[in-house]
Design an enzyme around this catalytic site. Structure first.
Site, PDB file in Angstrom:
ATOM      1  N   THR A  41       0.819  -1.211   0.000  1.00 31.75           N
ATOM      2  CA  THR A  41       0.000   0.000   0.000  1.00 31.75           C
ATOM      3  C   THR A  41       0.849   1.255   0.000  1.00 31.75           C
ATOM      4  O   THR A  41       0.481   2.277  -0.572  1.00 31.75           O
ATOM      5  CB  THR A  41      -0.902  -0.001   1.255  1.00 31.75           C
ATOM      6  OG1 THR A  41      -1.740  -1.132   1.185  1.00 31.75           O
ATOM      7  CG2 THR A  41      -1.744   1.244   1.350  1.00 31.75           C
ATOM      8  N   THR A 121       1.594  -4.222   4.352  1.00 28.69           N
ATOM      9  CA  THR A 121       1.436  -4.511   5.785  1.00 28.69           C
ATOM     10  C   THR A 121       0.874  -5.906   6.047  1.00 28.69           C
ATOM     11  O   THR A 121       1.051  -6.446   7.132  1.00 28.69           O
ATOM     12  CB  THR A 121       0.513  -3.478   6.455  1.00 28.69           C
ATOM     13  OG1 THR A 121      -0.737  -3.461   5.762  1.00 28.69           O
ATOM     14  CG2 THR A 121       1.143  -2.105   6.453  1.00 28.69           C
TER      15      THR A 121
HETATM   16  N1  GLU Z   1      -2.568  -6.264   0.448  1.00 25.83           N
HETATM   17  C1  GLU Z   1      -1.578  -5.246   0.314  1.00 25.83           C
HETATM   18  C2  GLU Z   1      -0.221  -5.677   0.798  1.00 25.83           C
HETATM   19  O1  GLU Z   1      -0.093  -6.415   1.729  1.00 25.83           O
HETATM   20  C3  GLU Z   1      -1.958  -3.989   0.987  1.00 25.83           C
HETATM   21  C4  GLU Z   1      -1.782  -3.979   2.450  1.00 25.83           C
HETATM   22  C5  GLU Z   1      -0.866  -2.889   2.912  1.00 25.83           C
HETATM   23  O2  GLU Z   1       0.186  -2.623   2.360  1.00 25.83           O
HETATM   24  O3  GLU Z   1      -1.249  -2.248   3.891  1.00 25.83           O
HETATM   25  O4  GLU Z   1       0.762  -5.248   0.263  1.00 25.83           O
END
Ligand code: GLU
Length: 353
Positions: A41, A121
């Site tokens: 993200t 994340t």
């Molecule tokens: N599903 C994505 C990932 O893990 C977005 C979650 C995020 O980065 O907060 O990269």
């Protein structure tokens, strides 16, 4: 004075761009921090500043990420490389190994003070714990990410990158193992876990607390983790091209056991039971778990509750996963199986790391 940014989409940097940093005199005294971007993200873009779900992750390059934080040039001389650009649900064992090898290469350079990894994340804690076990240096390694895409109002990515680089550049951060830095908090990779699917304060450290906090961009460290990490583990990824298959089977009511059979049939060398409560296993599943153990598959009991220890219990089968959650137990079991399939030795690793 300039910051250098690598632009390769995979592997080491093949191109460099230059962005303005600060004056030469100030720059001369700054520590060098390498930022390895993997996607997530933090590198995501959405169609409006209020959209924080359903966006595309892994769009911005390492170059763009670093340019979004002009004040980085005040805390470190920063270079960026792209290791992957994926949502972290798509981080594979191959990416983990490539990332770990690159981190070790960089940390072996005398001019590098620390490394930051930007990451989605969702599985950030798995990569952080993997690195915590295989990095062979006391220099700071910090993993960060964001909960809001780069296009969101109050996007948290730039602030988290600044905090992560600040920690990686800090002499106080040496010898603390791999750290997870987001939202002003510094957590140990051993304990930190994502606890909420949406909110900024999602990363918590249930059984250990945070090891520090950033106040006015200054890291304050509180506690030290006693579990062994980095230079004090036996794991060596330098010659590994793959990792043993370890699957996680999630316990629940009416758990019939056939997923254990499927994992064994697929070639799993280890199975982590995300058991109910303190790692309890269903009577309906136990015959399949026994078949797996009898075949030499290493079964480790953990808890699906998200925190707490798994105690000895003769009613159940498998080694004890200490207080590692299932996804971290999988990481340790993969690495343990690169060294031994002896259950007693694997159990010892679960107590020490
Ligand atoms: N599903 C994505 C990932 O893990 C977005 C979650 C995020 O980065 O907060 O990269």
């Amino acid at each position: 004075m300039l910051m250098t940014l690598g632009l390769a989409s995979t592997g080491p940097a093949i191109a460099q761009v230059q962005v303005p940093s600060q004056s030469q005199n100030q720059q001369a005294a700054l520590p060098r921090v390498a930022v390895l971007a993997t996607g997530g993200t933090i590198a995501g873009t959405a169609s409006s500043e209020t959209q924080t779900t359903g966006y595309t992750s892994g769009v911005l390059t390492a170059d763009a990420l670093l340019k979004s934080v002009p004040s980085l040039g005040k805390v470190a001389e920063v270079s960026g490389e792209q290791v992957s650009n994926v949502g972290s649900e798509n981080i594979t064992n191959e990416i983990l190994l490539r990332l770990a090898k690159r981190v070790n290469q960089l940390l072996a350079q005398p001019d590098i003070a620390g490394v930051v990894i930007t990451h989605g994340t969702d599985t950030l804690e798995e990569t952080a714990y993997f690195l915590n076990l295989v990095v062979k240096s006391d220099k700071p390694v910090v993993v960060t990410g964001s909960m809001r895409p780069s296009t969101a109002i109050s996007a948290d990515g730039p602030g988290n990158i600044l905090q992560a680089v600040t920690v990686a550049a800090s002499p106080d951060a040496r010898g603390r193992g791999v750290m997870v830095v987001l939202n002003d908090r510094i957590g140990s990779a051993r304990y930190t876990t994502k606890t909420n699917a949406n909110t900024l304060d999602t990363f918590k450290s249930a059984d250990d607390g945070y090891i520090g906090t950033l106040i006015d961009q200054v890291p304050h460290f509180e506690t030290a983790v006693t579990k062994l990490q980095t230079t004090r583990t036996p794991f060596d990824v330098s010659k590994l091209d793959s990792l043993p298959e370890v699957d996680i089977v999630y316990g629940h009511q009416n758990d019939g056991g056939y997923l254990y059979d499927a994992a064994v049939a697929h070639g799993a060398r280890g199975i982590v039971v995300a058991g109910v409560g303190a790692g309890s296993e269903s009577l309906l599943a136990l015959p399949s778990i026994k078949k797996a153990v009898d075949k030499g598959v290493i079964v480790v009991r953990s808890s699906r509750t998200g925190s707490g220890y798994v105690p000895e219990d003769p009613a159940y089968l498998g080694l004890l996963g200490d207080n590692l959650n299932p996804q971290k137990a999988r990481i340790l079991l993969m690495l343990a199986l690169t060294i031994t399939s002896n259950p007693a030795r694997v159990q010892d690793m679960f107590h020490r790391f």
